[in-house]
Design a protein around this motif. Structure first.
Motif, PDB file in Angstrom:
ATOM      1  N   ASP A 252     133.919   6.462  10.690  1.00  0.00           N
ATOM      2  CA  ASP A 252     132.877   6.938  11.609  1.00  0.00           C
ATOM      3  C   ASP A 252     132.266   5.779  12.388  1.00  0.00           C
ATOM      4  O   ASP A 252     131.944   5.902  13.564  1.00  0.00           O
TER       5      ASP A 252
ATOM      6  N   ASP B 226     127.262   7.610   6.363  1.00  0.00           N
ATOM      7  CA  ASP B 226     126.137   7.432   5.443  1.00  0.00           C
ATOM      8  C   ASP B 226     126.241   6.124   4.669  1.00  0.00           C
ATOM      9  O   ASP B 226     125.220   5.527   4.316  1.00  0.00           O
TER      10      ASP B 226
ATOM     11  N   ASP C 160     136.554   6.202   1.685  1.00  0.00           N
ATOM     12  CA  ASP C 160     135.133   6.033   1.988  1.00  0.00           C
ATOM     13  C   ASP C 160     134.920   4.835   2.897  1.00  0.00           C
ATOM     14  O   ASP C 160     134.089   4.865   3.805  1.00  0.00           O
TER      15      ASP C 160
ATOM     16  N   ARG D 287     140.107  11.247   3.090  1.00  0.00           N
ATOM     17  CA  ARG D 287     139.991   9.972   3.774  1.00  0.00           C
ATOM     18  C   ARG D 287     139.303   8.972   2.852  1.00  0.00           C
ATOM     19  O   ARG D 287     138.550   9.368   1.955  1.00  0.00           O
TER      20      ARG D 287
ATOM     21  N   GLY E 138     133.742   2.959   7.846  1.00  0.00           N
ATOM     22  CA  GLY E 138     133.932   4.131   6.999  1.00  0.00           C
ATOM     23  C   GLY E 138     132.885   5.188   7.236  1.00  0.00           C
ATOM     24  O   GLY E 138     132.396   5.361   8.365  1.00  0.00           O
ATOM     25  N   ARG E 139     132.544   5.890   6.145  1.00  0.00           N
ATOM     26  CA  ARG E 139     131.592   6.996   6.194  1.00  0.00           C
ATOM     27  C   ARG E 139     130.276   6.562   6.836  1.00  0.00           C
ATOM     28  O   ARG E 139     129.721   5.513   6.498  1.00  0.00           O
TER      29      ARG E 139
END
Ligand code: PLP
Length: 452
Positions: free
Chosen positions: A115, A293, A271, A269, A290-291
């Motif tokens: 992301d 959050d 992290d 996917r 990555g993620r």
């Protein structure tokens, strides 16, 4: 271990190597370049173009190093050179945000499941930062890695397996304190039972598991079908992060990395992911992402500190962005085909000469294990990769070098191809292979009781 062939002399490289050794430890800025595993003098390269290296003595080599992976498009690609030259003329570093780094970050986000990401200067920095972020995000300390996977020279990852499965690791080199590897667990690759056991015992302490998406630093040892997904699911079940190190595989085996071969199809996917090599277009650039959050925990949004004076450097970001833009499906199709041609020719030559070997690949990433037994058993982990006749590889390597083909100077490395390896370059490799295979076959067997 002197090679049995008489190496072509390289007086200019020899003179440079002598000077280098007085001012640089071992004469090199990264150990494997020193030719210690194969003997002889490393070639000091003066220039490179397309599929070729030119050394200080003016000799031309077909390049199977490709800078250890980055040069997917070949050397001095005209469009990369033009974009970089324009970037250099605008100034080389500002210490402020730039459009170039946004373009590179957008390109990586568009091609991969990350992301958000942060740019750094080396693969080592990427994995080091990813682990710190995983530890900061989870509030846990323990890191799990696999023997034979290389993630750069990050202290907690320069670790050797402890005395039993699921026990904490030992330092892998002097200079790394025991306290640093005491929170690392090293497991055998492709071993689901070992992973299950480690998580059963330590799952509540594990911040992350890091793995190469396809290990390429012990030779190519592909994951067993479903292994990466199993790792991802095991991490998720224990609240640990799954870190997929794609510094080598990212943008090298497909336009998205190895994740695209299984995760994109199976719907999972990582992290966190790390990238480097190809995405820097031959410059020092790497990334971790990555993620959303998880990435939000990074300073200045979050509290996990991470920084870099040259991070996102505009020249490096331009080289990387231009390279990724040029890395089309046609490029991967060409490199895959070129790698297959060389791999099959190497296997044929070694078979003809009676040299036991196993060639393993994942798309265009391939390596040849010079097996120490006639059974030529497929290699699934580091223990298997270590059972090689390194003396035979040394003879093979020097024969190829004398024929004008520059292989990696270690049996544990990948033979990298590029989009610039045309039929002429491939022909030169293929025609050099039979003599090199015969040189390997001529190496006497070690005396009983001695290992190769
Ligand atoms: C090369 C590599 C690294 C380290 O990258 P550097 O830029 O050399 O620090 C990390 N992980 C993998 C999988 C690599 O192949």
């Amino acid at each position: 271990m002197p090679p049995p062939t008489t190496p072509a002399s390289a007086p200019a490289s020899e003179a440079l190597f002598a000077r280098a050794r007085t001012v640089i430890p071992g004469g090199v800025n990264s150990p494997v370049r020193a030719f210690q595993a194969v003997g002889g003098t490393p070639r000091f390269v003066a220039s490179a173009r397309g599929p070729h290296l030119y050394d200080a003595d003016g000799r031309e080599y077909v390049d199977l190093l490709c800078s250890w992976g980055p040069m997917l498009l070949g050397h001095a690609h005209p469009e990369v050179v033009a974009a970089v030259s324009e970037a250099v003329a605008r100034g080389t570093s500002y210490g402020t945000p730039t459009e170039a780094e946004v373009l590179l970050a957008e390109e990586i986000v568009a091609r991969t499941p990350v992301d958000r990401l942060r740019l750094v200067s080396s693969g080592t920095e990427a994995t080091m930062s990813a682990i710190r972020l995983a530890r900061g995000f989870t509030g846990r300390d323990v890191v799990v890695k696999f023997a034979g996977c290389y993630h750069g020279h990050v202290d907690p990852l320069l670790a050797a397996a402890g005395s039993g499965l699921a026990t904490f690791a030992m330092p892998g080199t002097p200079g790394v304190p025991e306290a640093v590897t005491a929170r690392t667990i090293v497991l055998p690759y492709n071993d689901e039972a070992a992973v299950t056991a480690a998580f059963a015992e330590h799952g509540h302490e594990i911040a992350c598991l890091i793995t190469e998406a396809t290990p390429g630093n012990m030779g190519v040892v592909p994951p067993a079908p479903g292994f990466n997904r199993f790792l991802s699911e095991t991490c998720a079940a224990h609240g640990a992060l799954f870190v997929s190190d794609e510094v080598m595989t990212g943008f090298r085996i497909t336009s998205s990395g190895r994740w695209g071969l299984d995760g994109a199809v199976e719907g999972w996917r990582p992290d966190l992911m790390t990238f480097g090599k190809v995405m820097g277009g031959g410059f020092p650039a790497a990334a971790f992402g990555g993620r959303a959050d998880v990435m939000a925990h990074l300073a200045p949004e979050g509290s996990v500190y991470q920084a870099g004076t040259l991070s996102g450097n505009p020249v490096a970001a331009t080289a990387g962005h231009t390279t990724l833009r040029l890395a089309t499906d046609a490029v991967y199709a060409h490199v895959d085909r070129a790698a297959e041609t060389v791999r099959e020719a190497a296997t044929a030559a070694l078979t003809e000469a009676g040299v036991p070997h196993v060639a393993q690949h994942d798309r265009n990433m391939f390596s040849v294990f010079f097996s120490d037994d006639d059974a030529a058993t497929p290699v699934t982990d580091f223990a298997g990769a270590s059972r090689q006749r390194l003396d035979r590889y040394a003879a093979f390597f020097h024969s190829m070098l004398d024929s004008g083909v520059h292989l990696p100077p270690s049996a544990f490395e990948i033979w990298f191809l590029s989009a610039a390896h045309d039929d002429a370059a491939l022909d030169r490799i293929v025609s050099a292979l039979p003599a090199a295979a015969r040189a390997a076959a001529a190496v006497p067997d070690p005396a009983p009781g001695r290992t190769a």
